[in-house]
Design a protein around this motif. Structure first.
Motif, PDB file in Angstrom:
ATOM      1  N   VAL A 116     -11.237  28.047 -28.647  1.00 40.30           N
ATOM      2  CA  VAL A 116     -11.958  27.050 -28.290  1.00 40.30           C
ATOM      3  C   VAL A 116     -10.668  25.857 -28.550  1.00 40.30           C
ATOM      4  CG1 VAL A 116     -13.701  25.496 -29.404  1.00 40.30           C
ATOM      5  CG2 VAL A 116     -13.872  28.159 -29.777  1.00 40.30           C
ATOM      6  N   GLU A 141     -19.269  27.841 -32.085  1.00 42.55           N
ATOM      7  CA  GLU A 141     -18.086  28.487 -32.195  1.00 42.55           C
ATOM      8  C   GLU A 141     -17.010  27.447 -33.511  1.00 42.55           C
ATOM      9  OE1 GLU A 141     -16.567  29.944 -30.561  1.00 42.55           O
ATOM     10  OE2 GLU A 141     -18.567  29.926 -29.043  1.00 42.55           O
ATOM     11  N   ALA A 147     -14.803  21.295 -30.859  1.00 45.45           N
ATOM     12  CA  ALA A 147     -15.027  21.401 -28.752  1.00 45.45           C
ATOM     13  C   ALA A 147     -15.121  19.529 -28.520  1.00 45.45           C
ATOM     14  CB  ALA A 147     -16.644  21.661 -29.164  1.00 45.45           C
TER      15      ALA A 147
END
Length: 440
Positions: A116, A141, A147
């Motif tokens: 990620v 994630e 993110a």
């Protein structure tokens, strides 16, 4: 004279320091909001606007009537985690390295998060333009801030039950208040909303007020519960869209709709079989985790009042196209690694595109090697026009390619590979040009 020049220079510097941020903020305020609505485990035809005769989806039907509707939309892979990762990165699973839901047995899940960190994600890219972003629902994630989300429901801490959404999985099922609060907090700032509720995903436990609409002697009870879950999901979508209307945000908001993967509800053939089943609500073959349309196909909707004219298209499109489309809409360029196309241009061209085919890949649920996608690969697939080919990977070397005419056989019941060997080879050549996987 020199003193005047110095004073003028100071004035210009001070004015520039204050004027530039104000211009940036003014520019940001004019940018469209982005709302991504992502269904979880729903077949491509389980909507009123897609022709289902029993399931009621009035809110999504209304959204479809106001949108560009791509009825032949696809996700590259039919499992939730890698599918969701393609949407947030615009990359295929073999590119972003998230190919399955879990790492090999015994491996720390946190090790996957390095992948990620290694890619660009939509919230990070939108943050450069002043977007606030909010995650709720499914998310695998780790902490969504990784993110680029500026706020989230999910914490992602495995020590506190973090795996695929934790607290975020309450959205929709337990109300919409966190979404409303986020929208209110943004005020005049542009926002990106990731609404990926745990719906109509199991557990199939819909409200009785909805379930009673579908319970009848003619409908297997498993289908009744699933149908009610779809309507429950539709109801939450209506609540979200109505809130945008109430806040007078709809006209400056791009709404994107897609499903993470398909689901065909399994129905036992007999009461005896039903009693033997350990899991009553499970998916049937040729749906989730499979290379068939029951797991891969999804309608893709784009609504942007005044900018996108409502229409239906039979153009082949993919969830890989969503990131480039969103980035173009806000004035950003896609990364060089993104292979998707800009759907806004497709709409402007009346549904026409130069792309010949779309592609995808199916992997094991648990990854074999988190750094080598080929080790987990089960199938690659390719669709050109009405023809779809499925090519087994090295792990399934005993299986043979399959070929289906989707126009004549939409549920892939008749393998036509033996009758069209040249077409199979042609599609294999294209698939290898997309991602070449040496035979074992």
């Amino acid at each position: 004279m020199k003193l005047c020049k110095n004073l003028l220079l100071v004035v210009l510097v001070v004015w520039g320091a204050y004027a530039a941020p104000r211009n940036v903020l003014a520019e940001a305020a004019s940018r469209p909001n982005i709302v991504m609505i992502i269904s979880d485990d729903q077949a491509w035809n389980d909507y009123g606007f897609m022709g289902h005769e029993k399931i009621k989806t009035p809110n999504l039907d209304k959204l479809a009537a106001e949108s560009a509707v791509f009825k032949r939309g696809y996700v590259p892979t039919s499992l939730c985690r890698p599918s969701l990762m393609t949407m947030i990165t615009g990359l295929y699973p073999h590119q972003n390295m998230i190919t399955g839901n879990d790492p090999p047995k015994g491996m720390d899940r946190q090790k996957l998060l390095k992948h990620v960190r290694a890619v660009d994600c939509l919230p990070q890219m939108l943050d450069k333009l002043g977007y606030k972003s909010y995650q709720c629902g499914k998310w695998w994630e780790g902490n969504p801030s990784l993110a680029g989300f500026t706020s989230a429901m999910t914490h992602g801490d495995p020590k506190r039950g973090g795996r695929h959404g934790d607290l975020g999985l309450k959205i929709g099922r337990e109300g919409m208040k966190p979404v409303y609060e986020f929208i209110d907090e943004c005020k005049d700032e542009p926002f990106f909303l990731w609404y990926a509720p745990f719906l109509p995903h199991t557990p199939h436990n819909p409200p009785q007020r909805i379930l009673k609409k579908y319970l009848n002697p003619e409908t297997p009870v498993e289908l009744s519960y699933y149908y009610a879950m779809v309507e429950w999901f539709d109801e939450t979508c209506g609540q979200l869209l109505n809130y945008l209307d109430q806040k007078q945000l709809s006209d400056n908001t791009i709404v994107v709709y897609v499903t993470d993967n398909g689901w065909i509800q399994y129905v036992p053939e007999s009461e005896a079989e039903r009693k033997k089943m350990k899991r009553r609500f499970r998916y049937a073959p040729k749906s989730k985790r499979s290379p068939y349309d029951g797991g891969l196909r999804t309608p893709i909707l784009l609504r942007w009042p005044g900018k996108i004219k409502p229409a239906e298209y039979d153009t082949l499109v993919s969830s890989i196209d969503l990131a480039p489309t969103i980035l173009d809409a806000v004035g950003l360029k896609p990364t060089k690694a993104m292979e998707g196309i800009n759907l806004l241009q497709v709409i402007q061209n009346g549904g026409k595109t130069d792309r010949k085919a779309i592609f995808g890949e199916i992997f094991e649920h648990d990854m074999v090697d988190i750094d080598d996608p080929v080790t987990s690969l089960k199938y690659r697939w390719c669709i050109e026009g009405e023809w779809k080919a499925i090519f087994p990977g090295p792990r399934l070397s005993e299986e043979k390619p399959e070929l289906y005419n989707l126009a004549q056989d939409p549920f892939e019941q008749h393998n036509a590979a033996a009758a069209h060997p040249e077409l199979v080879q042609q599609l294999l050549k294209q698939t290898n040009a997309w991602w070449n996987v040496p035979a074992k």
